[in-house]
Design a protein around this motif. Structure first.
Motif, PDB file in Angstrom:
ATOM      1  N   HIS A 186      -8.204  46.054 -36.128  1.00 28.88           N
ATOM      2  CA  HIS A 186      -8.011  46.625 -34.871  1.00 28.88           C
ATOM      3  C   HIS A 186      -8.972  47.908 -34.692  1.00 28.88           C
ATOM      4  O   HIS A 186      -9.027  48.447 -35.861  1.00 28.88           O
ATOM      5  CB  HIS A 186      -6.939  46.979 -34.219  1.00 28.88           C
ATOM      6  N   ILE A 187      -9.117  48.343 -33.586  1.00 28.78           N
ATOM      7  CA  ILE A 187     -10.014  49.547 -33.435  1.00 28.78           C
ATOM      8  C   ILE A 187      -9.270  50.866 -33.570  1.00 28.78           C
ATOM      9  O   ILE A 187      -7.943  50.786 -33.465  1.00 28.78           O
ATOM     10  CB  ILE A 187     -10.655  49.880 -32.086  1.00 28.78           C
TER      11      ILE A 187
ATOM     12  N   GLU B 135      -9.387  54.395 -32.867  1.00 32.14           N
ATOM     13  CA  GLU B 135      -9.919  55.639 -32.320  1.00 32.14           C
ATOM     14  C   GLU B 135      -9.351  56.853 -32.855  1.00 32.14           C
ATOM     15  O   GLU B 135      -8.219  56.818 -33.007  1.00 32.14           O
ATOM     16  CB  GLU B 135      -9.806  55.405 -30.683  1.00 32.14           C
TER      17      GLU B 135
END
Length: 50
Positions: free
Chosen positions: A12-13, A15
């Motif tokens: 998953h990302i 950030e």
């Protein structure tokens, strides 16, 4: 050509954010960064002009 990411489906990302501050004498700058979720990627950095 496909625009689909090539990452594994379980990934998953991650950030995050970071910031740096320039010293008053303009000879160094440093700051901190982090990357959230479960990566636990965080730390500090400092650069000095030599």
């Amino acid at each position: 050509m496909s625009s689909k990411p090539h990452a594994v489906d379980t990934m998953h990302i991650h950030e995050g954010t970071g910031w740096v501050t320039l010293s008053e004498d303009r000879k160094s700058f440093g700051g901190r960064y982090y990357n959230g979720i479960d990566s636990e990627n965080h730390g500090s950095l400092k650069f000095d002009k030599i």
